[in-house]
Design an enzyme around this catalytic site. Sequence first.
Site, PDB file in Angstrom:
ATOM      1  N   GLY A 170       0.832  -1.209   0.000  1.00  0.00           N
ATOM      2  CA  GLY A 170       0.000   0.000   0.000  1.00  0.00           C
ATOM      3  C   GLY A 170       0.859   1.248   0.000  1.00  0.00           C
ATOM      4  O   GLY A 170       0.560   2.229   0.683  1.00  0.00           O
ATOM      5  N   ALA A 171       1.945   1.198  -0.809  1.00  0.00           N
ATOM      6  CA  ALA A 171       2.922   2.292  -0.787  1.00  0.00           C
ATOM      7  C   ALA A 171       2.526   3.461  -1.691  1.00  0.00           C
ATOM      8  O   ALA A 171       3.162   4.510  -1.658  1.00  0.00           O
ATOM      9  CB  ALA A 171       4.295   1.754  -1.219  1.00  0.00           C
ATOM     10  N   GLY A 197      17.640  10.611  -3.447  1.00  0.00           N
ATOM     11  CA  GLY A 197      18.890   9.845  -3.319  1.00  0.00           C
ATOM     12  C   GLY A 197      18.695   8.457  -2.742  1.00  0.00           C
ATOM     13  O   GLY A 197      19.674   7.785  -2.404  1.00  0.00           O
ATOM     14  N   SER A 213      -5.124  -0.531  13.967  1.00  0.00           N
ATOM     15  CA  SER A 213      -5.922   0.698  14.081  1.00  0.00           C
ATOM     16  C   SER A 213      -6.462   0.797  15.495  1.00  0.00           C
ATOM     17  O   SER A 213      -6.689  -0.226  16.157  1.00  0.00           O
ATOM     18  CB  SER A 213      -7.099   0.651  13.110  1.00  0.00           C
ATOM     19  OG  SER A 213      -8.014   1.696  13.405  1.00  0.00           O
ATOM     20  N   ASN A 236     -15.377   0.362  16.835  1.00  0.00           N
ATOM     21  CA  ASN A 236     -15.928   1.588  16.250  1.00  0.00           C
ATOM     22  C   ASN A 236     -17.254   1.256  15.571  1.00  0.00           C
ATOM     23  O   ASN A 236     -17.294   0.368  14.712  1.00  0.00           O
ATOM     24  CB  ASN A 236     -14.946   2.179  15.228  1.00  0.00           C
ATOM     25  CG  ASN A 236     -15.294   3.601  14.844  1.00  0.00           C
ATOM     26  OD1 ASN A 236     -16.048   4.281  15.550  1.00  0.00           O
ATOM     27  ND2 ASN A 236     -14.752   4.054  13.736  1.00  0.00           N
ATOM     28  N   TYR A 259     -13.900  -3.912   9.687  1.00  0.00           N
ATOM     29  CA  TYR A 259     -12.561  -3.304   9.806  1.00  0.00           C
ATOM     30  C   TYR A 259     -11.973  -3.544  11.205  1.00  0.00           C
ATOM     31  O   TYR A 259     -10.807  -3.918  11.345  1.00  0.00           O
ATOM     32  CB  TYR A 259     -12.707  -1.810   9.520  1.00  0.00           C
ATOM     33  CG  TYR A 259     -11.445  -1.001   9.497  1.00  0.00           C
ATOM     34  CD1 TYR A 259     -10.596  -1.031   8.386  1.00  0.00           C
ATOM     35  CD2 TYR A 259     -11.104  -0.164  10.563  1.00  0.00           C
ATOM     36  CE1 TYR A 259      -9.445  -0.246   8.354  1.00  0.00           C
ATOM     37  CE2 TYR A 259      -9.966   0.616  10.538  1.00  0.00           C
ATOM     38  CZ  TYR A 259      -9.143   0.576   9.427  1.00  0.00           C
ATOM     39  OH  TYR A 259      -8.009   1.348   9.394  1.00  0.00           O
ATOM     40  N   ALA A 298     -12.722  -5.947  13.269  1.00  0.00           N
ATOM     41  CA  ALA A 298     -12.394  -7.371  13.406  1.00  0.00           C
ATOM     42  C   ALA A 298     -11.067  -7.677  12.718  1.00  0.00           C
ATOM     43  O   ALA A 298     -10.224  -8.401  13.264  1.00  0.00           O
ATOM     44  CB  ALA A 298     -13.510  -8.222  12.803  1.00  0.00           C
ATOM     45  N   ALA A 299     -10.867  -7.115  11.542  1.00  0.00           N
ATOM     46  CA  ALA A 299      -9.612  -7.347  10.810  1.00  0.00           C
ATOM     47  C   ALA A 299      -8.430  -6.782  11.595  1.00  0.00           C
ATOM     48  O   ALA A 299      -7.387  -7.440  11.732  1.00  0.00           O
ATOM     49  CB  ALA A 299      -9.687  -6.705   9.422  1.00  0.00           C
ATOM     50  N   LYS A 300      -8.595  -5.582  12.126  1.00  0.00           N
ATOM     51  CA  LYS A 300      -7.473  -4.929  12.817  1.00  0.00           C
ATOM     52  C   LYS A 300      -7.192  -5.601  14.170  1.00  0.00           C
ATOM     53  O   LYS A 300      -6.040  -5.705  14.591  1.00  0.00           O
ATOM     54  CB  LYS A 300      -7.758  -3.433  12.982  1.00  0.00           C
ATOM     55  CG  LYS A 300      -7.846  -2.664  11.653  1.00  0.00           C
ATOM     56  CD  LYS A 300      -6.572  -2.792  10.832  1.00  0.00           C
ATOM     57  CE  LYS A 300      -6.549  -1.820   9.651  1.00  0.00           C
ATOM     58  NZ  LYS A 300      -5.345  -1.981   8.824  1.00  0.00           N
ATOM     59  N   ILE A 320      -5.593   9.725  10.950  1.00  0.00           N
ATOM     60  CA  ILE A 320      -4.435  10.254  10.225  1.00  0.00           C
ATOM     61  C   ILE A 320      -4.933  10.847   8.909  1.00  0.00           C
ATOM     62  O   ILE A 320      -5.778  10.233   8.238  1.00  0.00           O
ATOM     63  CB  ILE A 320      -3.424   9.116   9.926  1.00  0.00           C
ATOM     64  CG1 ILE A 320      -3.020   8.373  11.218  1.00  0.00           C
ATOM     65  CG2 ILE A 320      -2.211   9.641   9.172  1.00  0.00           C
ATOM     66  CD1 ILE A 320      -2.296   9.176  12.265  1.00  0.00           C
TER      67      ILE A 320
HETATM   68  P1  NAP Z   1      -5.368   5.102   1.981  1.00  0.00           P
HETATM   69  O1  NAP Z   1      -4.957   6.527   1.862  1.00  0.00           O
HETATM   70  O2  NAP Z   1      -6.746   4.724   1.560  1.00  0.00           O
HETATM   71  O3  NAP Z   1      -4.302   4.212   1.195  1.00  0.00           O
HETATM   72  C1  NAP Z   1      -4.457   2.818   1.162  1.00  0.00           C
HETATM   73  C2  NAP Z   1      -3.249   2.188   0.505  1.00  0.00           C
HETATM   74  O4  NAP Z   1      -3.470   0.771   0.465  1.00  0.00           O
HETATM   75  C3  NAP Z   1      -3.043   2.677  -0.911  1.00  0.00           C
HETATM   76  O5  NAP Z   1      -1.685   2.775  -1.188  1.00  0.00           O
HETATM   77  C4  NAP Z   1      -3.675   1.554  -1.731  1.00  0.00           C
HETATM   78  O6  NAP Z   1      -3.021   1.458  -2.981  1.00  0.00           O
HETATM   79  C5  NAP Z   1      -3.354   0.335  -0.877  1.00  0.00           C
HETATM   80  N1  NAP Z   1      -4.260  -0.764  -1.146  1.00  0.00           N
HETATM   81  C6  NAP Z   1      -5.594  -0.853  -0.897  1.00  0.00           C
HETATM   82  N2  NAP Z   1      -6.079  -2.021  -1.335  1.00  0.00           N
HETATM   83  C7  NAP Z   1      -5.024  -2.699  -1.882  1.00  0.00           C
HETATM   84  C8  NAP Z   1      -4.887  -3.936  -2.515  1.00  0.00           C
HETATM   85  N3  NAP Z   1      -5.936  -4.767  -2.676  1.00  0.00           N
HETATM   86  N4  NAP Z   1      -3.664  -4.310  -2.962  1.00  0.00           N
HETATM   87  C9  NAP Z   1      -2.602  -3.492  -2.806  1.00  0.00           C
HETATM   88  N5  NAP Z   1      -2.663  -2.294  -2.220  1.00  0.00           N
HETATM   89  C10 NAP Z   1      -3.869  -1.895  -1.766  1.00  0.00           C
HETATM   90  O7  NAP Z   1      -5.225   4.582   3.478  1.00  0.00           O
HETATM   91  P2  NAP Z   1      -4.243   5.086   4.649  1.00  0.00           P
HETATM   92  O8  NAP Z   1      -5.012   6.018   5.482  1.00  0.00           O
HETATM   93  O9  NAP Z   1      -2.929   5.480   4.107  1.00  0.00           O
HETATM   94  O10 NAP Z   1      -4.130   3.721   5.490  1.00  0.00           O
HETATM   95  C11 NAP Z   1      -2.989   2.903   5.472  1.00  0.00           C
HETATM   96  C12 NAP Z   1      -3.134   1.839   6.548  1.00  0.00           C
HETATM   97  O11 NAP Z   1      -3.283   2.452   7.821  1.00  0.00           O
HETATM   98  C13 NAP Z   1      -4.364   0.948   6.365  1.00  0.00           C
HETATM   99  O12 NAP Z   1      -4.058  -0.366   6.769  1.00  0.00           O
HETATM  100  C14 NAP Z   1      -5.365   1.559   7.305  1.00  0.00           C
HETATM  101  O13 NAP Z   1      -6.334   0.622   7.716  1.00  0.00           O
HETATM  102  C15 NAP Z   1      -4.466   1.997   8.435  1.00  0.00           C
HETATM  103  N6  NAP Z   1      -5.057   3.051   9.258  1.00  0.00           N
HETATM  104  C16 NAP Z   1      -5.297   4.281   8.746  1.00  0.00           C
HETATM  105  C17 NAP Z   1      -5.867   5.252   9.556  1.00  0.00           C
HETATM  106  C18 NAP Z   1      -6.157   6.648   9.070  1.00  0.00           C
HETATM  107  O14 NAP Z   1      -6.698   7.445   9.851  1.00  0.00           O
HETATM  108  N7  NAP Z   1      -5.810   7.029   7.879  1.00  0.00           N
HETATM  109  C19 NAP Z   1      -6.186   4.945  10.880  1.00  0.00           C
HETATM  110  C20 NAP Z   1      -5.930   3.684  11.357  1.00  0.00           C
HETATM  111  C21 NAP Z   1      -5.359   2.743  10.549  1.00  0.00           C
HETATM  112  P3  NAP Z   1      -3.739   1.186  -4.391  1.00  0.00           P
HETATM  113  O15 NAP Z   1      -5.111   1.797  -4.330  1.00  0.00           O
HETATM  114  O16 NAP Z   1      -2.808   1.833  -5.369  1.00  0.00           O
HETATM  115  O17 NAP Z   1      -3.752  -0.301  -4.531  1.00  0.00           O
END
Ligand code: NAP
Length: 245
Positions: free
Chosen positions: A11-12, A52, A140, A147, A153, A155-157, A186
Amino acid sequence: MTEKRVAIVTGASRGIGRAIAMRLAADGRHVVGFARNADQLESLRGEIDAAGGSCEMRSCDVGEGDKLATEIEGVAERYGRLDIIVNNAGITRDGLILRMSDEDFDDVLRVNLRSAFVACRSAARPMMRGRFGRIVNLGSVSGIIGNAGQTNYSAAKAGLIGLTKSIAKELGGKGITANVIAPGFIESDMTNALPAAVREGVLPAIALRRFGSGCDIAAAASYLTSDEAGYVTGHVLSVDGGLGM
Ligand code: NAP
Protein backbone atom coordinates in the site's frame (compact mmCIF):
# COMPACT_ATOMS: atom_id res chain seq x y z
CA MET A 1 23.41 -10.09 -2.23
CA THR A 2 22.26 -6.47 -1.95
CA GLU A 3 24.14 -4.67 0.83
CA LYS A 4 21.26 -2.51 2.01
CA ARG A 5 18.51 -3.95 4.11
CA VAL A 6 15.54 -4.73 1.83
CA ALA A 7 12.12 -3.50 2.97
CA ILE A 8 8.74 -4.29 1.42
CA VAL A 9 5.98 -1.75 2.06
CA THR A 10 2.48 -2.71 0.93
CA GLY A 11 0.00 0.00 0.00
CA ALA A 12 2.92 2.29 -0.79
CA SER A 13 1.20 4.29 -3.54
CA ARG A 14 -0.37 6.94 -1.28
CA GLY A 15 -1.24 7.96 2.26
CA ILE A 16 0.51 6.37 5.21
CA GLY A 17 2.27 3.69 3.13
CA ARG A 18 3.82 6.30 0.88
CA ALA A 19 5.14 8.22 3.91
CA ILE A 20 6.57 4.98 5.33
CA ALA A 21 8.23 4.10 2.00
CA MET A 22 9.82 7.56 1.79
CA ARG A 23 11.03 7.34 5.38
CA LEU A 24 12.52 3.83 5.09
CA ALA A 25 14.30 4.88 1.88
CA ALA A 26 15.69 7.91 3.75
CA ASP A 27 16.82 5.48 6.48
CA GLY A 28 18.96 3.74 3.83
CA ARG A 29 16.71 0.79 3.08
CA HIS A 30 16.16 -0.54 -0.43
CA VAL A 31 12.38 -0.14 -0.54
CA VAL A 32 10.10 -2.38 -2.60
CA GLY A 33 6.66 -0.78 -2.80
CA PHE A 34 3.53 -2.81 -3.57
CA ALA A 35 0.15 -1.37 -4.62
CA ARG A 36 -2.28 -1.45 -7.56
CA ASN A 37 -2.02 2.10 -8.91
CA ALA A 38 0.97 2.06 -11.28
CA ASP A 39 0.99 5.84 -11.88
CA GLN A 40 1.17 6.65 -8.19
CA LEU A 41 3.88 4.03 -7.69
CA GLU A 42 5.85 5.58 -10.53
CA SER A 43 5.62 9.05 -8.97
CA LEU A 44 6.80 7.59 -5.63
CA ARG A 45 9.74 5.98 -7.41
CA GLY A 46 10.64 9.40 -8.85
CA GLU A 47 10.45 11.04 -5.41
CA ILE A 48 12.63 8.41 -3.74
CA ASP A 49 15.17 8.57 -6.60
CA ALA A 50 15.27 12.38 -6.41
CA ALA A 51 15.93 12.17 -2.67
CA GLY A 52 18.89 9.84 -3.32
CA GLY A 53 17.19 6.67 -2.12
CA SER A 54 16.86 3.31 -3.85
CA CYS A 55 13.66 1.44 -4.58
CA GLU A 56 11.62 -0.79 -6.85
CA MET A 57 7.87 -0.54 -7.39
CA ARG A 58 5.62 -3.54 -8.10
CA SER A 59 1.99 -3.56 -9.20
CA CYS A 60 0.41 -6.04 -6.82
CA ASP A 61 -3.08 -6.61 -5.43
CA VAL A 62 -2.47 -7.90 -1.90
CA GLY A 63 -5.94 -9.43 -1.91
CA GLU A 64 -4.72 -12.02 -4.42
CA GLY A 65 -2.85 -14.29 -2.02
CA ASP A 66 -0.96 -16.48 -4.51
CA LYS A 67 0.31 -13.50 -6.47
CA LEU A 68 1.31 -11.68 -3.29
CA ALA A 69 3.30 -14.72 -2.12
CA THR A 70 5.02 -14.99 -5.52
CA GLU A 71 5.90 -11.28 -5.45
CA ILE A 72 7.45 -11.55 -1.98
CA GLU A 73 9.42 -14.67 -2.90
CA GLY A 74 10.61 -12.79 -6.01
CA VAL A 75 11.96 -9.93 -3.90
CA ALA A 76 13.93 -12.32 -1.69
CA GLU A 77 15.34 -14.07 -4.78
CA ARG A 78 16.28 -10.88 -6.67
CA TYR A 79 18.08 -9.27 -3.75
CA GLY A 80 19.23 -12.37 -1.88
CA ARG A 81 17.57 -11.10 1.28
CA LEU A 82 14.40 -9.74 2.84
CA ASP A 83 14.81 -7.88 6.11
CA ILE A 84 11.70 -5.79 6.66
CA ILE A 85 8.03 -6.00 5.74
CA VAL A 86 5.44 -3.37 6.56
CA ASN A 87 1.91 -4.66 5.90
CA ASN A 88 0.11 -1.38 5.43
CA ALA A 89 -2.35 -1.92 2.56
CA GLY A 90 -5.89 -1.52 3.82
CA ILE A 91 -9.43 -0.68 2.85
CA THR A 92 -12.67 0.25 4.59
CA ARG A 93 -16.22 -0.75 3.67
CA ASP A 94 -18.08 0.93 6.53
CA GLY A 95 -21.70 0.27 7.43
CA LEU A 96 -23.83 -0.65 10.41
CA ILE A 97 -23.95 -4.40 11.04
CA LEU A 98 -27.63 -4.79 10.12
CA ARG A 99 -26.84 -3.55 6.63
CA MET A 100 -23.35 -4.96 6.16
CA SER A 101 -23.11 -7.50 3.34
CA ASP A 102 -21.05 -10.68 3.50
CA GLU A 103 -19.05 -9.28 0.61
CA ASP A 104 -18.09 -6.11 2.49
CA PHE A 105 -17.07 -8.19 5.48
CA ASP A 106 -15.02 -10.65 3.41
CA ASP A 107 -13.33 -7.95 1.27
CA VAL A 108 -12.08 -6.08 4.33
CA LEU A 109 -10.87 -9.28 6.02
CA ARG A 110 -9.10 -10.39 2.82
CA VAL A 111 -7.27 -7.13 2.14
CA ASN A 112 -6.53 -6.05 5.73
CA LEU A 113 -5.92 -9.36 7.52
CA ARG A 114 -5.49 -12.33 5.20
CA SER A 115 -2.94 -10.44 3.10
CA ALA A 116 -0.81 -9.81 6.21
CA PHE A 117 -0.96 -13.53 7.06
CA VAL A 118 0.15 -14.49 3.54
CA ALA A 119 2.85 -11.81 3.52
CA CYS A 120 4.25 -12.81 6.92
CA ARG A 121 4.28 -16.49 5.93
CA SER A 122 6.14 -15.69 2.71
CA ALA A 123 8.57 -13.31 4.40
CA ALA A 124 9.35 -15.66 7.29
CA ARG A 125 11.58 -18.04 5.32
CA PRO A 126 14.03 -15.47 3.90
CA MET A 127 14.05 -13.65 7.25
CA MET A 128 14.87 -16.91 9.07
CA ARG A 129 17.69 -17.55 6.58
CA GLY A 130 19.09 -14.10 7.35
CA ARG A 131 18.45 -14.56 11.10
CA PHE A 132 17.01 -11.05 11.06
CA GLY A 133 13.55 -9.69 10.45
CA ARG A 134 11.35 -6.74 11.24
CA ILE A 135 7.62 -7.25 10.65
CA VAL A 136 5.28 -4.30 11.17
CA ASN A 137 1.54 -4.64 10.67
CA LEU A 138 -0.73 -1.61 10.45
CA GLY A 139 -3.58 -2.02 12.91
CA SER A 140 -5.92 0.70 14.08
CA VAL A 141 -7.38 2.22 17.19
CA SER A 142 -10.64 0.64 15.90
CA GLY A 143 -9.12 -2.80 16.44
CA ILE A 144 -8.50 -1.96 20.10
CA ILE A 145 -11.58 -0.04 21.23
CA GLY A 146 -14.02 -0.88 18.38
CA ASN A 147 -15.93 1.59 16.25
CA ALA A 148 -19.62 1.70 15.34
CA GLY A 149 -19.98 1.14 11.60
CA GLN A 150 -16.72 -0.78 11.35
CA THR A 151 -17.42 -4.34 12.52
CA ASN A 152 -15.50 -5.70 9.51
CA TYR A 153 -12.56 -3.30 9.81
CA SER A 154 -12.30 -3.56 13.61
CA ALA A 155 -12.39 -7.37 13.41
CA ALA A 156 -9.61 -7.35 10.81
CA LYS A 157 -7.47 -4.93 12.82
CA ALA A 158 -8.04 -6.82 16.10
CA GLY A 159 -7.13 -10.01 14.22
CA LEU A 160 -3.86 -8.43 13.17
CA ILE A 161 -2.89 -8.02 16.82
CA GLY A 162 -3.36 -11.74 17.54
CA LEU A 163 -1.57 -12.65 14.31
CA THR A 164 1.35 -10.38 15.13
CA LYS A 165 1.77 -11.55 18.74
CA SER A 166 1.69 -15.19 17.64
CA ILE A 167 4.33 -14.52 14.97
CA ALA A 168 6.43 -12.70 17.56
CA LYS A 169 6.35 -15.84 19.74
CA GLU A 170 6.98 -18.25 16.87
CA LEU A 171 9.85 -16.38 15.22
CA GLY A 172 11.47 -14.49 18.10
CA GLY A 173 14.20 -17.11 18.46
CA LYS A 174 15.30 -16.41 14.88
CA GLY A 175 16.00 -12.72 15.43
CA ILE A 176 12.67 -11.68 13.95
CA THR A 177 10.45 -9.10 15.65
CA ALA A 178 6.77 -8.49 14.88
CA ASN A 179 4.87 -5.43 16.05
CA VAL A 180 1.69 -3.50 15.33
CA ILE A 181 1.32 0.22 14.81
CA ALA A 182 -2.20 1.30 15.72
CA PRO A 183 -2.91 4.72 14.20
CA GLY A 184 -5.78 6.92 15.26
CA PHE A 185 -7.15 9.47 12.78
CA ILE A 186 -4.43 10.25 10.22
CA GLU A 187 -4.84 12.64 7.28
CA SER A 188 -5.19 10.49 4.14
CA ASP A 189 -7.66 9.55 1.40
CA MET A 190 -9.20 7.12 3.91
CA THR A 191 -10.09 9.82 6.44
CA ASN A 192 -10.78 12.50 3.80
CA ALA A 193 -13.65 10.28 2.68
CA LEU A 194 -15.35 10.71 6.07
CA PRO A 195 -18.20 13.26 6.32
CA ALA A 196 -17.05 16.63 7.77
CA ALA A 197 -19.36 16.12 10.77
CA VAL A 198 -17.61 12.84 11.65
CA ARG A 199 -14.15 14.40 11.26
CA GLU A 200 -15.06 17.33 13.52
CA GLY A 201 -17.08 15.19 15.94
CA VAL A 202 -14.11 13.02 16.83
CA LEU A 203 -11.73 15.88 17.70
CA PRO A 204 -12.83 16.29 21.37
CA ALA A 205 -11.91 12.62 22.00
CA ILE A 206 -8.35 13.14 20.70
CA ALA A 207 -6.12 14.46 23.49
CA LEU A 208 -3.98 16.35 20.98
CA ARG A 209 -7.14 17.79 19.30
CA ARG A 210 -5.94 17.16 15.74
CA PHE A 211 -5.47 14.43 13.16
CA GLY A 212 -1.98 12.99 12.75
CA SER A 213 0.09 12.84 9.56
CA GLY A 214 1.63 10.01 7.58
CA CYS A 215 5.00 11.20 8.89
CA ASP A 216 3.89 10.46 12.47
CA ILE A 217 3.28 6.84 11.50
CA ALA A 218 6.44 6.68 9.37
CA ALA A 219 8.53 7.73 12.38
CA ALA A 220 7.12 4.82 14.38
CA ALA A 221 7.76 2.43 11.48
CA SER A 222 11.31 3.73 11.17
CA TYR A 223 11.98 2.86 14.81
CA LEU A 224 10.26 -0.54 14.82
CA THR A 225 12.15 -1.60 11.66
CA SER A 226 15.52 -0.37 12.91
CA ASP A 227 18.30 -2.65 14.10
CA GLU A 228 18.08 -0.83 17.46
CA ALA A 229 14.49 -2.04 18.04
CA GLY A 230 15.68 -5.64 18.29
CA TYR A 231 14.32 -6.15 21.81
CA VAL A 232 10.82 -4.82 21.06
CA THR A 233 8.41 -7.48 19.89
CA GLY A 234 4.71 -8.33 20.18
CA HIS A 235 4.04 -4.68 20.95
CA VAL A 236 1.05 -2.60 19.85
CA LEU A 237 2.26 0.97 19.46
CA SER A 238 -0.63 3.42 19.43
CA VAL A 239 0.06 6.54 17.41
CA ASP A 240 -3.31 8.16 17.89
CA GLY A 241 -2.91 11.50 19.65
CA GLY A 242 -4.33 9.92 22.80
CA LEU A 243 -7.63 8.81 21.24
CA GLY A 244 -7.53 5.23 22.50
CA MET A 245 -6.37 5.75 26.08
P1 NAP B 1 -5.37 5.10 1.98
O1 NAP B 1 -4.96 6.53 1.86
O2 NAP B 1 -6.75 4.72 1.56
O3 NAP B 1 -4.30 4.21 1.19
C1 NAP B 1 -4.46 2.82 1.16
C2 NAP B 1 -3.25 2.19 0.50
O4 NAP B 1 -3.47 0.77 0.46
C3 NAP B 1 -3.04 2.68 -0.91
O5 NAP B 1 -1.69 2.78 -1.19
C4 NAP B 1 -3.67 1.55 -1.73
O6 NAP B 1 -3.02 1.46 -2.98
C5 NAP B 1 -3.35 0.33 -0.88
N1 NAP B 1 -4.26 -0.76 -1.15
C6 NAP B 1 -5.59 -0.85 -0.90
N2 NAP B 1 -6.08 -2.02 -1.33
C7 NAP B 1 -5.02 -2.70 -1.88
C8 NAP B 1 -4.89 -3.94 -2.52
N3 NAP B 1 -5.94 -4.77 -2.68
N4 NAP B 1 -3.66 -4.31 -2.96
C9 NAP B 1 -2.60 -3.49 -2.81
N5 NAP B 1 -2.66 -2.29 -2.22
C10 NAP B 1 -3.87 -1.90 -1.77
O7 NAP B 1 -5.22 4.58 3.48
P2 NAP B 1 -4.24 5.09 4.65
O8 NAP B 1 -5.01 6.02 5.48
O9 NAP B 1 -2.93 5.48 4.11
O10 NAP B 1 -4.13 3.72 5.49
C11 NAP B 1 -2.99 2.90 5.47
C12 NAP B 1 -3.13 1.84 6.55
O11 NAP B 1 -3.28 2.45 7.82
C13 NAP B 1 -4.36 0.95 6.36
O12 NAP B 1 -4.06 -0.37 6.77
C14 NAP B 1 -5.37 1.56 7.30
O13 NAP B 1 -6.33 0.62 7.72
C15 NAP B 1 -4.47 2.00 8.44
N6 NAP B 1 -5.06 3.05 9.26
C16 NAP B 1 -5.30 4.28 8.75
C17 NAP B 1 -5.87 5.25 9.56
C18 NAP B 1 -6.16 6.65 9.07
O14 NAP B 1 -6.70 7.44 9.85
N7 NAP B 1 -5.81 7.03 7.88
C19 NAP B 1 -6.19 4.94 10.88
C20 NAP B 1 -5.93 3.68 11.36
C21 NAP B 1 -5.36 2.74 10.55
P3 NAP B 1 -3.74 1.19 -4.39
O15 NAP B 1 -5.11 1.80 -4.33
O16 NAP B 1 -2.81 1.83 -5.37
O17 NAP B 1 -3.75 -0.30 -4.53
